[in-house]
Structure formats: C-alpha cells, structure tokens
Design an enzyme around this catalytic site. Sequence first.
Site, PDB file in Angstrom:
ATOM      1  N   HIS A  98      38.521  41.212  36.753  1.00  0.00           N
ATOM      2  CA  HIS A  98      38.997  39.894  37.195  1.00  0.00           C
ATOM      3  C   HIS A  98      40.528  39.923  37.243  1.00  0.00           C
ATOM      4  O   HIS A  98      41.193  40.183  36.244  1.00  0.00           O
ATOM      5  CB  HIS A  98      38.497  38.796  36.261  1.00  0.00           C
ATOM      6  N   GLU A 108      43.168  38.220  34.696  1.00  0.00           N
ATOM      7  CA  GLU A 108      43.064  38.479  33.260  1.00  0.00           C
ATOM      8  C   GLU A 108      43.986  39.636  32.882  1.00  0.00           C
ATOM      9  O   GLU A 108      43.555  40.720  32.521  1.00  0.00           O
ATOM     10  CB  GLU A 108      41.597  38.760  32.908  1.00  0.00           C
ATOM     11  N   ARG A 141      41.049  35.317  40.986  1.00  0.00           N
ATOM     12  CA  ARG A 141      40.071  35.973  40.119  1.00  0.00           C
ATOM     13  C   ARG A 141      39.333  37.127  40.804  1.00  0.00           C
ATOM     14  O   ARG A 141      39.046  38.160  40.199  1.00  0.00           O
ATOM     15  CB  ARG A 141      39.041  34.927  39.695  1.00  0.00           C
ATOM     16  N   ASN A 161      32.379  40.798  38.960  1.00  0.00           N
ATOM     17  CA  ASN A 161      31.444  40.815  37.830  1.00  0.00           C
ATOM     18  C   ASN A 161      30.168  40.025  38.126  1.00  0.00           C
ATOM     19  O   ASN A 161      29.451  39.618  37.219  1.00  0.00           O
ATOM     20  CB  ASN A 161      32.120  40.293  36.565  1.00  0.00           C
ATOM     21  N   ARG A 162      29.896  39.811  39.411  1.00  0.00           N
ATOM     22  CA  ARG A 162      28.602  39.270  39.854  1.00  0.00           C
ATOM     23  C   ARG A 162      27.997  40.162  40.928  1.00  0.00           C
ATOM     24  O   ARG A 162      26.982  39.825  41.508  1.00  0.00           O
ATOM     25  CB  ARG A 162      28.774  37.851  40.442  1.00  0.00           C
ATOM     26  N   HIS A 215      37.609  41.893  29.466  1.00  0.00           N
ATOM     27  CA  HIS A 215      37.906  40.647  30.177  1.00  0.00           C
ATOM     28  C   HIS A 215      38.768  39.755  29.286  1.00  0.00           C
ATOM     29  O   HIS A 215      39.133  40.119  28.180  1.00  0.00           O
ATOM     30  CB  HIS A 215      36.603  39.936  30.543  1.00  0.00           C
ATOM     31  N   TYR A 268      27.277  31.523  29.070  1.00  0.00           N
ATOM     32  CA  TYR A 268      26.340  30.861  29.973  1.00  0.00           C
ATOM     33  C   TYR A 268      25.669  31.991  30.725  1.00  0.00           C
ATOM     34  O   TYR A 268      26.215  33.099  30.800  1.00  0.00           O
ATOM     35  CB  TYR A 268      27.100  29.955  30.946  1.00  0.00           C
ATOM     36  N   GLU A 309      35.755  39.807  25.609  1.00  0.00           N
ATOM     37  CA  GLU A 309      36.689  38.763  26.053  1.00  0.00           C
ATOM     38  C   GLU A 309      37.862  38.761  25.078  1.00  0.00           C
ATOM     39  O   GLU A 309      37.727  38.372  23.927  1.00  0.00           O
ATOM     40  CB  GLU A 309      36.009  37.383  26.057  1.00  0.00           C
TER      41      GLU A 309
HETATM   42 ZN   LIG Z   1      36.677  38.218  33.406  1.00  0.00          ZN
END
Ligand SMILES: [Zn+2]
Length: 436
Positions: free
Chosen positions: A185, A188, A240, A270-271, A323, A375, A398
């Site tokens: 991302h 970040e 992002r 990341n999807r 991340h 989530y 994270e």
């Molecule tokens: Zn991220």
Amino acid sequence: MNYFFGEEDGKDGRNKKVRYNRYQLLRVTPRTMIQVDDVLSLRDDYDGLMYWTQPAKNRSADILVPPNFVRDVKEFMHMRGLEFVVLFKDIQKAIAQQNPRMTRDQRIELRNTKGHEMTFKRYHRYLDMLKYLEFLSTKYPELVDMITIGKSSLGLPLKVIKISTGLRTQKGDIKPAVWIDGGMHAREWISPAVVMYTIKQLVENFNVNKKIVEGADWYILPVANPDGYEYTHTIDRLWRKTRSNHESDEAARTISSYLFGQPCRGVDMNRNWNFHWGETGASDDPCQETYAGPRPFSEPEARAISDFIMDRKDRIKLYLTMHAYSQMWLVPWGYTNKKSKDFEDLLNMGRKAVEALSRVSGTQYKLGHSTQLLYPASGGSDDWAKGAAGIKYAYTVELRDDGTYGFLLPASEIMPTGRETFAAIKAIAKAIVCKN
Ligand SMILES: [Zn+2]
C-alpha cells in the site's frame, strides 16, 4: 461514493500535486452495531470521505473529512450520539511536516562518508533505496544478491534482495527460506522504511545476527508497489493502490469510473491475490480504494511476487508482509471468520514476535485473527501465501502507530519502529527456521 480525494493543485494539468488543506482527521468510536452502520453510512452521503481505518463495535475508525463536510459530519455524529475526537485540524500540515528535507550538501556528505544516502531519519525515494541495495551487493558480494523479479505497471523494476550464506547448512541440508515484503500500500511509508532497516541489520550487522542469517535464505522486497510509492512522494501523499490503468479492460468498466471523465486508476494490491479473490471486503468498483482488480493477479507486481514465491514455496517457511497502521500482528484467514486448522500454532509463534517487540520499548501489539481484529477482506497476500503457496506461517503486520499520526508517522519514528520490529522478526525467525 469516493471518486477522488483531495484537491488538485497547479495549472498546467500535469503533475498536479494533491493538497489536503483543512481536511480534518476524526476518530470515531461506535459502541453499538447500529452506530457502526451509522459511521459506514456517512460515506454514501458525503463524497470524498477517506476511511483510514474501518469502524467496528468498540473499535475506533479514523476518517479524513474534506473541509466542506466537516460541520455536517460532526453534526451527524452529535445527533447519533457517536463519540469522536479531532486528531488533526489540518492534515496538510502533518503531510508537510512528516518528512524532513535533506540539503544537497547533506546528500554529498553522506555519499562521501558512507557510500550511500540511506539515513533511516527520513523517508526515502525508491531510487535512493535501490542505490542502497546496490551498495550492499557491491560491498558484501558473498552475502547479498539482487534479483529483479519483474516490473511494475509503469516499468519500475521490482528488486528482491537475497541474503544468504549458501544454500546448504553445515550438515548438508537445504536451508529454509524467509520472505518479507513491504510497501504494497503506497501511503504506508513506514513499511518500506522498516523493511530497509531489517535488510541493514541482516547485512551490515551480520555478526550480531549471524544465527538467523546463517539459518535461512532471506528474500526481501522492500517496495512491492513502487509506482504507488513514488506517486505518494510526487503527487498524492494519501494514495493507496497501484497505478495501473485497466481502461481498455471490459471487466474494469463501470459507470462510476467514467463519471468524472476519466477512468479511475489503480488496484488494491492486497485484494488482488488469487485465493478467494473478489469475495467479501473487496470492491469491484475501480474507483474504490479496495478495488480488487478486473481479475486475480491483474497487477504485474502481485503476479511477479507470486511466481517468485511459488518457485520456492517448499523452502519458504515464513511469509511476512508489512503494512501500517494499528500495531497488530494478524493471523490468517482474512477472507473468512473461520480459523485455519493450525491457527493455534500461528498464534503461539506470533506471540513470540509481539513479546520480543514490546521488550524493546514497550510498544503494545494486538495479536489475533485478521477478521476479528480488523474486518473480513479477501484476496490478501497472507491468505494466498498460506492457502495457495502452502506456507504455514504467514502473517500481515500492521506497524506503528495506533493512530496518533496514522499514515503520517513522523520520520523520527523510523528508527524506533525499525528496532522493535526487527526484534520481532528475529524472534519469530529463530523459532521457525533456526530450530537446530
Ligand atoms: Zn496496508
């Protein structure tokens, strides 16, 4: 819905820097499920709200609000009885202050005394990082190899540094391997910085870290999304996604992507992974921040990493992807509330990491199941690493902070974040790949 964020600056239509003057960062903490829905409903009513973290019951969400909506959004929160605080009154100021500039003289001095310009006191451009990696491979040729695993959409090289003292152990067995990536991302920034710090420790501090360097081959990709990373330095600090353009792709065409006269660019890297791709927590709208892409591995960056890992999947025993932010050590799965069969094993190893981390300077990390702490989000790289590549220990980390600065973590925190994160990496690597 959010079609674009910020305001463009400049007149010539090229290289317009996006500014966030008087954008406010609000932290709201919903206490009931109805309040969670209230917080989520805001994004349908106000264009351009940016959710830095997602709301959940009793867990705060940080939302960036454009100046023209600040009053209405606060009024709404008062009306619904939502607790909130203002974290930043003008996010542009935090953007301006985050990264100290380096003068030309300072650069020259660094080059003359150290041979490179890497400092860990500021966030560096991609080229500076590549130059540092080249410096390492020249200075430590017996330890370091550079491997170009592919190219980004815009043609930047994806460089993996391989740190190895040889394929086999002294006993003659083939060594296990570790994979670490950062910068998936774009905004970040602490992630590539910490990954670079890790590389420095493994290579330049070899004597202290001998055991883990000799125990495994390390494959490390500091910037997985260099197009996006550079874009956050030059145009839009809060970008992002990747910078790919799927305009000509039938699957990427939605009405919304043409509402503003030009298609929305970029995919949430990341999807984009080919394991339960495009399910919950991923968007099929190219204008959304969590756009999963027109198909799995539509992004050359994700595809290149997956090919590289697949070729070595039997040797790679630990997959870490860095991340920010929230200070969490996340255990798959991310796509479902269900836990993997060996969830407890991953939790126990993760505990070693977060305990080692907190011993350095007291920083507390939450450890747990991805979907519970965050989530559900499908198409993530850690799920793919575990589910498709079969790497048992796969984690998403994270990094700092817990929301004081969020993505705009001051450069002065690179070193302390690097130190504590490296302690965590060292502890978990020791436990997983250096058992003997
Ligand atoms: Zn991220």
